[in-house]
Scaffold this motif. Structure first.
Motif, PDB file in Angstrom:
ATOM      1  N   ASN A  53      94.605  91.033  64.886  1.00  0.00           N
ATOM      2  CA  ASN A  53      93.419  90.179  64.989  1.00  0.00           C
ATOM      3  C   ASN A  53      93.289  89.527  66.366  1.00  0.00           C
ATOM      4  O   ASN A  53      92.459  88.649  66.554  1.00  0.00           O
ATOM      5  N   GLY A  54      94.087  89.962  67.307  1.00  0.00           N
ATOM      6  CA  GLY A  54      94.075  89.361  68.638  1.00  0.00           C
ATOM      7  C   GLY A  54      92.922  89.846  69.496  1.00  0.00           C
ATOM      8  O   GLY A  54      92.255  90.835  69.187  1.00  0.00           O
ATOM      9  N   THR A  55      92.718  89.136  70.588  1.00  0.00           N
ATOM     10  CA  THR A  55      91.677  89.528  71.539  1.00  0.00           C
ATOM     11  C   THR A  55      92.114  90.787  72.286  1.00  0.00           C
ATOM     12  O   THR A  55      93.282  91.176  72.249  1.00  0.00           O
ATOM     13  N   ASP A  56      91.176  91.387  72.973  1.00  0.00           N
ATOM     14  CA  ASP A  56      91.505  92.580  73.761  1.00  0.00           C
ATOM     15  C   ASP A  56      92.525  92.254  74.852  1.00  0.00           C
ATOM     16  O   ASP A  56      93.412  93.060  75.136  1.00  0.00           O
ATOM     17  N   ASP A  57      92.387  91.072  75.470  1.00  0.00           N
ATOM     18  CA  ASP A  57      93.355  90.655  76.494  1.00  0.00           C
ATOM     19  C   ASP A  57      94.751  90.518  75.899  1.00  0.00           C
ATOM     20  O   ASP A  57      95.737  90.927  76.501  1.00  0.00           O
ATOM     21  N   PHE A  58      94.817  89.921  74.720  1.00  0.00           N
ATOM     22  CA  PHE A  58      96.106  89.738  74.058  1.00  0.00           C
ATOM     23  C   PHE A  58      96.736  91.093  73.737  1.00  0.00           C
ATOM     24  O   PHE A  58      97.916  91.323  73.997  1.00  0.00           O
ATOM     25  N   LYS A  59      95.931  91.996  73.187  1.00  0.00           N
ATOM     26  CA  LYS A  59      96.438  93.331  72.855  1.00  0.00           C
ATOM     27  C   LYS A  59      96.906  94.061  74.109  1.00  0.00           C
ATOM     28  O   LYS A  59      97.947  94.718  74.102  1.00  0.00           O
ATOM     29  N   ALA A  60      96.138  93.927  75.180  1.00  0.00           N
ATOM     30  CA  ALA A  60      96.519  94.580  76.438  1.00  0.00           C
ATOM     31  C   ALA A  60      97.843  94.022  76.956  1.00  0.00           C
ATOM     32  O   ALA A  60      98.670  94.766  77.493  1.00  0.00           O
ATOM     33  N   THR A  61      98.045  92.739  76.754  1.00  0.00           N
ATOM     34  CA  THR A  61      99.295  92.119  77.200  1.00  0.00           C
ATOM     35  C   THR A  61     100.475  92.632  76.395  1.00  0.00           C
ATOM     36  O   THR A  61     101.517  92.981  76.956  1.00  0.00           O
ATOM     37  N   VAL A  62     100.323  92.690  75.081  1.00  0.00           N
ATOM     38  CA  VAL A  62     101.402  93.206  74.229  1.00  0.00           C
ATOM     39  C   VAL A  62     101.671  94.667  74.573  1.00  0.00           C
ATOM     40  O   VAL A  62     102.828  95.087  74.694  1.00  0.00           O
ATOM     41  N   ASP A  63     100.610  95.427  74.769  1.00  0.00           N
ATOM     42  CA  ASP A  63     100.775  96.835  75.149  1.00  0.00           C
ATOM     43  C   ASP A  63     101.507  96.953  76.486  1.00  0.00           C
ATOM     44  O   ASP A  63     102.396  97.797  76.647  1.00  0.00           O
ATOM     45  N   GLN A  64     101.141  96.105  77.423  1.00  0.00           N
ATOM     46  CA  GLN A  64     101.779  96.127  78.740  1.00  0.00           C
ATOM     47  C   GLN A  64     103.271  95.806  78.622  1.00  0.00           C
ATOM     48  O   GLN A  64     104.103  96.447  79.264  1.00  0.00           O
ATOM     49  N   ILE A  65     103.605  94.831  77.794  1.00  0.00           N
ATOM     50  CA  ILE A  65     105.018  94.476  77.596  1.00  0.00           C
ATOM     51  C   ILE A  65     105.779  95.673  77.033  1.00  0.00           C
ATOM     52  O   ILE A  65     106.859  96.024  77.510  1.00  0.00           O
ATOM     53  N   GLN A  66     105.211  96.317  76.022  1.00  0.00           N
ATOM     54  CA  GLN A  66     105.889  97.468  75.406  1.00  0.00           C
ATOM     55  C   GLN A  66     106.023  98.624  76.386  1.00  0.00           C
ATOM     56  O   GLN A  66     107.057  99.289  76.439  1.00  0.00           O
ATOM     57  N   GLU A  67     104.994  98.857  77.176  1.00  0.00           N
ATOM     58  CA  GLU A  67     105.053  99.952  78.148  1.00  0.00           C
ATOM     59  C   GLU A  67     106.081  99.657  79.234  1.00  0.00           C
ATOM     60  O   GLU A  67     106.864 100.536  79.613  1.00  0.00           O
ATOM     61  N   ASN A  68     106.085  98.427  79.724  1.00  0.00           N
ATOM     62  CA  ASN A  68     107.034  98.067  80.787  1.00  0.00           C
ATOM     63  C   ASN A  68     108.478  98.101  80.304  1.00  0.00           C
ATOM     64  O   ASN A  68     109.373  98.508  81.040  1.00  0.00           O
ATOM     65  N   LEU A  69     108.695  97.647  79.073  1.00  0.00           N
ATOM     66  CA  LEU A  69     110.058  97.615  78.532  1.00  0.00           C
ATOM     67  C   LEU A  69     110.430  98.914  77.820  1.00  0.00           C
ATOM     68  O   LEU A  69     111.561  99.057  77.350  1.00  0.00           O
ATOM     69  N   LYS A  70     109.468  99.831  77.726  1.00  0.00           N
ATOM     70  CA  LYS A  70     109.671 101.118  77.048  1.00  0.00           C
ATOM     71  C   LYS A  70     110.245 100.905  75.644  1.00  0.00           C
ATOM     72  O   LYS A  70     111.289 101.447  75.281  1.00  0.00           O
ATOM     73  N   CYS A  71     109.518 100.070  74.891  1.00  0.00           N
ATOM     74  CA  CYS A  71     109.955  99.772  73.531  1.00  0.00           C
ATOM     75  C   CYS A  71     108.760  99.839  72.590  1.00  0.00           C
ATOM     76  O   CYS A  71     107.623  99.971  73.025  1.00  0.00           O
TER      77      CYS A  71
END
Length: 180
Positions: free
Chosen positions: A126-144
């Motif tokens: 239910n998060g905003t697009d910015d929030f989702k992009a941030t979570v996605d960025q964290i997962q991509e950067n940490l490869k998790c």
């Protein structure tokens, strides 16, 4: 003070200038970290702001304490040098206390981070697009994918078998659908 044709007060003030530069460097690093957290993460977690603020405060404190030492050395002012010595002693005591506290509470940091990350995953749907992009960025950067595993995302879709696209090794649109 003139000793053998050399100005000793200027020579003794160099370490204070170096200490002032270190203090300023900490302030700059703290500001950069704070701005980076605010701009890139867009996660409104007060605990995330604590570390940069502490870095800024410590940097400012070191700068001003070094200023006392530098002025005291240049002006050969006993009171300023004494103030510097007392404040430096307090900093050393605080550093020792911080090291002890860090050692004592070292096992409490991981659950705090895990709780914060788990809340992020729970708020993803239910998060905003910015929030989702941030979570996605964290997962991509940490490869998790998720906090502990991809199963953390089981609530994401009604089939309970999907993950965000940021979990995919070869990221393409829709690659996370049904991939768990």
């Amino acid at each position: 003070v003139d000793v053998e044709g050399r100005n000793v007060s200027h020579e003794t003030s160099f370490p204070f200038f170096f200490l002032q530069l270190c203090g300023l460097a900490l302030v700059v690093v703290g500001i950069l970290v704070q701005v980076s957290l605010h701009n890139t993460l867009k996660i409104k977690d007060v605990s995330m702001s604590g570390i940069p603020i502490v870095i800024i405060a410590v940097g400012a404190l070191i700068f001003f304490i070094a200023f006392f030492g530098c002025c005291g050395a240049l002006k050969e002012h006993y009171c300023m040098v004494t103030t510097f010595a007392v404040l430096l002693t307090l900093i050393i005591i605080i550093e020792i206390a911080a090291a002890i506290a860090g050692f004592v509470f070292r096992n409490k940091i991981s659950p705090i981070v895990n709780d914060g990350l788990t809340k992020m995953i729970e708020n993803y749907k239910n998060g905003t697009d910015d929030f989702k992009a941030t979570v996605d960025q964290i997962q991509e950067n940490l490869k998790c994918c998720g906090v502990n595993s991809s199963s953390d995302w089981s609530y994401l879709d009604s089939d309970g078998n999907s993950v965000p696209d940021s979990c995919c090794i070869n990221k393409t649109k829709g690659c996370g659908k049904g991939s768990m």
